[in-house]
Design a protein around this motif. Structure first.
Motif, PDB file in Angstrom:
ATOM      1  N   HIS A 279       0.793  -1.551   0.017  1.00 57.00           N
ATOM      2  CA  HIS A 279       0.243  -0.267   0.229  1.00 57.00           C
ATOM      3  C   HIS A 279       0.871   1.590   0.504  1.00 57.00           C
ATOM      4  O   HIS A 279       1.711   1.260   0.687  1.00 57.00           O
ATOM      5  CB  HIS A 279      -0.864   0.179   1.608  1.00 57.00           C
ATOM      6  CG  HIS A 279      -1.839  -1.360   1.276  1.00 57.00           C
ATOM      7  ND1 HIS A 279      -2.538  -0.965   0.622  1.00 57.00           N
ATOM      8  CD2 HIS A 279      -1.979  -1.837   2.207  1.00 57.00           C
ATOM      9  CE1 HIS A 279      -3.427  -2.510   0.451  1.00 57.00           C
ATOM     10  NE2 HIS A 279      -3.119  -2.981   1.862  1.00 57.00           N
ATOM     11  N   THR A 281       0.541   5.175   0.667  1.00 54.47           N
ATOM     12  CA  THR A 281       0.261   5.522   1.344  1.00 54.47           C
ATOM     13  C   THR A 281      -0.087   7.249   0.201  1.00 54.47           C
ATOM     14  O   THR A 281       0.697   7.327  -0.280  1.00 54.47           O
ATOM     15  CB  THR A 281       0.153   6.202   2.869  1.00 54.47           C
ATOM     16  OG1 THR A 281       2.372   6.850   2.933  1.00 54.47           O
ATOM     17  CG2 THR A 281       0.656   5.297   3.891  1.00 54.47           C
ATOM     18  N   GLN A 285       0.666  11.449   4.831  1.00 53.32           N
ATOM     19  CA  GLN A 285      -0.397  10.058   6.022  1.00 53.32           C
ATOM     20  C   GLN A 285       1.476   9.031   5.676  1.00 53.32           C
ATOM     21  O   GLN A 285       1.903   8.672   5.130  1.00 53.32           O
ATOM     22  CB  GLN A 285      -0.797   9.206   4.944  1.00 53.32           C
ATOM     23  CG  GLN A 285      -1.860   8.532   5.862  1.00 53.32           C
ATOM     24  CD  GLN A 285      -3.091   7.193   4.985  1.00 53.32           C
ATOM     25  OE1 GLN A 285      -2.646   7.273   3.598  1.00 53.32           O
ATOM     26  NE2 GLN A 285      -3.854   6.669   5.535  1.00 53.32           N
ATOM     27  N   PRO A 287       3.183   6.022   7.284  1.00 54.95           N
ATOM     28  CA  PRO A 287       2.781   4.152   8.136  1.00 54.95           C
ATOM     29  C   PRO A 287       3.082   4.121   8.997  1.00 54.95           C
ATOM     30  O   PRO A 287       4.247   4.865   9.929  1.00 54.95           O
ATOM     31  CB  PRO A 287       4.101   3.923   6.935  1.00 54.95           C
ATOM     32  CG  PRO A 287       4.326   4.579   5.715  1.00 54.95           C
ATOM     33  CD  PRO A 287       4.060   6.155   6.371  1.00 54.95           C
ATOM     34  N   GLU A 288       2.739   3.090   9.696  1.00 56.75           N
ATOM     35  CA  GLU A 288       2.267   3.243  11.688  1.00 56.75           C
ATOM     36  C   GLU A 288       3.329   1.785  11.778  1.00 56.75           C
ATOM     37  O   GLU A 288       2.557   0.670  11.281  1.00 56.75           O
ATOM     38  CB  GLU A 288       1.647   3.724  12.318  1.00 56.75           C
ATOM     39  CG  GLU A 288       1.786   5.043  12.048  1.00 56.75           C
ATOM     40  CD  GLU A 288      -0.153   5.118  13.015  1.00 56.75           C
ATOM     41  OE1 GLU A 288       0.487   4.393  13.979  1.00 56.75           O
ATOM     42  OE2 GLU A 288       0.395   6.945  12.753  1.00 56.75           O
ATOM     43  N   LYS A 290       1.340  -0.203  13.733  1.00 54.65           N
ATOM     44  CA  LYS A 290       0.703  -0.779  14.205  1.00 54.65           C
ATOM     45  C   LYS A 290      -0.441  -1.037  13.017  1.00 54.65           C
ATOM     46  O   LYS A 290      -1.350  -1.992  12.830  1.00 54.65           O
ATOM     47  CB  LYS A 290       0.218  -0.086  15.215  1.00 54.65           C
ATOM     48  CG  LYS A 290      -1.064  -0.724  15.995  1.00 54.65           C
ATOM     49  CD  LYS A 290      -0.300  -1.016  17.209  1.00 54.65           C
ATOM     50  CE  LYS A 290      -1.450  -2.196  17.840  1.00 54.65           C
ATOM     51  NZ  LYS A 290      -0.861  -2.480  19.230  1.00 54.65           N
ATOM     52  N   TRP A 291      -0.185  -0.363  11.783  1.00 57.60           N
ATOM     53  CA  TRP A 291      -0.990  -0.814  10.371  1.00 57.60           C
ATOM     54  C   TRP A 291      -0.658  -1.995  10.140  1.00 57.60           C
ATOM     55  O   TRP A 291      -1.856  -2.359   9.354  1.00 57.60           O
ATOM     56  CB  TRP A 291      -0.998  -0.040   9.162  1.00 57.60           C
ATOM     57  CG  TRP A 291      -0.768   1.444   9.709  1.00 57.60           C
ATOM     58  CD1 TRP A 291      -1.809   1.908  10.909  1.00 57.60           C
ATOM     59  CD2 TRP A 291      -0.995   2.937   9.242  1.00 57.60           C
ATOM     60  NE1 TRP A 291      -1.985   3.298  11.086  1.00 57.60           N
ATOM     61  CE2 TRP A 291      -1.357   4.217   9.739  1.00 57.60           C
ATOM     62  CE3 TRP A 291      -0.220   3.076   7.797  1.00 57.60           C
ATOM     63  CZ2 TRP A 291      -1.225   5.622   9.383  1.00 57.60           C
ATOM     64  CZ3 TRP A 291      -0.128   3.755   6.851  1.00 57.60           C
ATOM     65  CH2 TRP A 291      -0.851   4.774   8.381  1.00 57.60           C
ATOM     66  N   CYS A 292       0.073  -2.983  10.428  1.00 54.67           N
ATOM     67  CA  CYS A 292       0.596  -4.061   9.672  1.00 54.67           C
ATOM     68  C   CYS A 292       0.685  -5.282  10.726  1.00 54.67           C
ATOM     69  O   CYS A 292       0.989  -5.870  10.425  1.00 54.67           O
ATOM     70  CB  CYS A 292       1.829  -4.068   8.637  1.00 54.67           C
ATOM     71  SG  CYS A 292       2.587  -3.118   9.038  1.00 54.67           S
ATOM     72  N   TYR A 297       1.091  -6.900   4.860  1.00 53.87           N
ATOM     73  CA  TYR A 297       1.452  -6.019   4.511  1.00 53.87           C
ATOM     74  C   TYR A 297       2.315  -5.154   4.746  1.00 53.87           C
ATOM     75  O   TYR A 297       3.378  -5.193   5.538  1.00 53.87           O
ATOM     76  CB  TYR A 297      -0.277  -5.515   4.260  1.00 53.87           C
ATOM     77  CG  TYR A 297      -1.024  -6.213   4.421  1.00 53.87           C
ATOM     78  CD1 TYR A 297      -2.025  -5.786   2.733  1.00 53.87           C
ATOM     79  CD2 TYR A 297      -2.246  -7.256   4.868  1.00 53.87           C
ATOM     80  CE1 TYR A 297      -2.290  -6.944   1.850  1.00 53.87           C
ATOM     81  CE2 TYR A 297      -3.025  -7.480   4.323  1.00 53.87           C
ATOM     82  CZ  TYR A 297      -3.560  -7.149   3.066  1.00 53.87           C
ATOM     83  OH  TYR A 297      -4.290  -8.079   2.241  1.00 53.87           O
ATOM     84  N   PHE A 299       3.065  -0.874   4.367  1.00 50.19           N
ATOM     85  CA  PHE A 299       3.217   0.709   4.053  1.00 50.19           C
ATOM     86  C   PHE A 299       4.058   1.228   3.967  1.00 50.19           C
ATOM     87  O   PHE A 299       5.167   1.337   4.813  1.00 50.19           O
ATOM     88  CB  PHE A 299       2.184   0.825   5.137  1.00 50.19           C
ATOM     89  CG  PHE A 299       0.933   0.550   5.737  1.00 50.19           C
ATOM     90  CD1 PHE A 299      -0.146   1.286   4.670  1.00 50.19           C
ATOM     91  CD2 PHE A 299       0.588  -0.983   6.213  1.00 50.19           C
ATOM     92  CE1 PHE A 299      -1.226   0.088   5.178  1.00 50.19           C
ATOM     93  CE2 PHE A 299      -0.368  -1.653   6.320  1.00 50.19           C
ATOM     94  CZ  PHE A 299      -1.414  -1.202   5.946  1.00 50.19           C
ATOM     95  N   TRP A 350      -5.577  -4.724  15.228  1.00 50.44           N
ATOM     96  CA  TRP A 350      -6.112  -3.698  15.795  1.00 50.44           C
ATOM     97  C   TRP A 350      -7.000  -3.439  17.502  1.00 50.44           C
ATOM     98  O   TRP A 350      -8.074  -3.753  16.827  1.00 50.44           O
ATOM     99  CB  TRP A 350      -6.053  -2.512  14.807  1.00 50.44           C
ATOM    100  CG  TRP A 350      -5.988  -1.198  15.115  1.00 50.44           C
ATOM    101  CD1 TRP A 350      -7.032  -0.071  16.132  1.00 50.44           C
ATOM    102  CD2 TRP A 350      -5.269  -0.157  15.240  1.00 50.44           C
ATOM    103  NE1 TRP A 350      -6.047   0.942  16.173  1.00 50.44           N
ATOM    104  CE2 TRP A 350      -5.431   1.132  15.881  1.00 50.44           C
ATOM    105  CE3 TRP A 350      -3.784  -0.857  14.105  1.00 50.44           C
ATOM    106  CZ2 TRP A 350      -4.296   1.975  15.510  1.00 50.44           C
ATOM    107  CZ3 TRP A 350      -3.223   0.680  14.187  1.00 50.44           C
ATOM    108  CH2 TRP A 350      -3.019   2.385  14.640  1.00 50.44           C
TER     109      TRP A 350
END
Length: 351
Positions: A279, A281, A285, A287-288, A290-292, A297, A299, A350
């Motif tokens: 992905h 962003t 925006q 990336p963090e 925690k997102w993956c 994935y 980011f 999450w």
């Protein structure tokens, strides 16, 4: 069904392989090996997998185990994968090595950085560097897949569109990366103790980390250069968290190149168009990790610092999934002509 064995199944990477493969629709796990937990039920080692894995940890008998599988995952420290790869190659079985033994095309590089003599340099030419987004077709035809390191996965994916399009000076790349403690493995070490890690951030392997030549090798390949023709700075840091890698990459744009962040972002979107796990962003925006968390994935965010004309890229992955076990399964799916996302298309957890 594809019959697989996981060698070194009780480390964090091995356990993540077991967790993900236990719900893979085309896989049967037939053997789990361990040096520390021989003859113990796997669910006693990892109670979180109770009722999901009905196997007992067994000793590491290379020939006997290899005869009963279609593929083997090697989740071993460096220097220990060679006998398994040799036997797999002899028997015509597929091997995905999550260690460093087959990542380098030049044996001298491996021996210099890992201080270990390589016992099967003739097999290096049979191994393919297992980064699917860059080497998908080669992976499909391979026998030995060298699963990339976690830091190199984040770094190379962040750099690839820039290098392939020759947008940045390859001699002026700085990678500042942070990782969760699980990257250090499950063995008891002073630096991994809660009291050492909690409320603390530290750099380590400064100017000496073994993932540096791996990143340089693949960066050079994107540019059509020899590994020795590119030198970059890579510094990892340990963070007080369990999982995740965040790599921030600083690059000098090529001299006299006029380009906007919007245009670079579109280059990334075109380069990774159709990639199931990547992905890009949008503007502002970032990336963090925690997102993956818990997912395969990736980011990637970017911008251009107009004051310095420096391009900044940030990549977030889960070090145990896309940085290790998930990517290994992605490679196995390619080896056996399965849908690439099979078994690893779950979203992150999450919070």
């Amino acid at each position: 069904m594809i019959r697989v064995a996981i060698v070194g199944s009780t480390g964090y990477t091995g356990a993540e392989l077991v967790r993900l493969l236990s719900h893979h629709r085309e896989v049967e796990i037939v053997a789990l090996t361990s040096q520390s937990y021989v003859d113990q039920p796997y669910e006693k080692v990892y109670p979180s997998l109770t009722d999901h894995v009905g196997l007992t940890c067994q000793a590491q008998n290379v020939e006997a185990l290899m005869a009963d599988v279609d593929a083997v995952f090697l989740a071993l420290p460096h220097g220990l994968s060679v006998p398994w790869a040799q036997e797999a190659y002899r028997q015509g079985k597929k091997v995905i090595d999550l260690g460093a033994d087959f990542r380098f095309r030049q044996v001298q590089t491996y021996e210099s950085w890992y201080k270990t003599k390589h016992e099967a340099p003739e097999l290096l030419g049979q191994a393919v560097y297992g980064l699917p987004e860059l080497n998908r077709d080669k992976i499909r035809k391979s026998v030995i897949v060298a699963n990339p390191g976690c830091y190199p996965t984040a770094s190379i994916l962040g750099l690839a569109p820039l290098l392939k399009n020759k947008l940045v000076n390859p001699q002026k790349i700085i990678i500042d990366a942070k990782s969760g403690i699980s990257g250090a493995g499950r063995s008891a070490k002073l630096g991994s103790l809660y009291g050492e890690v909690n409320e603390n951030v530290k750099a380590y392997g400064v100017a000496t980390h073994r993932h540096t030549p791996e990143i340089e090798q693949e960066a050079a390949a994107l540019l059509g250069l020899a590994p020795e023709d590119i030198t970059l700075s890579f510094t990892p840091h340990l963070m007080p968290m369990t999982r995740g890698i965040l790599a921030t990459i600083y690059c000098d744009l090529q001299e006299n190149l006029s380009i906007t962040a919007t245009e670079v972002r579109q280059i990334y979107k075109d380069f990774y168009g159709g990639e199931p796990f990547i992905h890009i962003t949008e503007e502002n925006q970032w990336p963090e990790t925690k997102w993956c968390y818990g997912s395969n994935y990736v980011f990637i965010g970017l911008t251009i610092d107009e004051r310095t004309k420096r391009l900044i890229v940030t990549t977030a992955i889960d070090n145990l999934v896309k940085g290790a076990a998930g990517q290994a399964i992605q490679n196995m799916n390619l080896l056996f002509d399965l849908p690439e996302t099979e078994g690893i298309d779950r979203p992150g957890i999450w919070p």
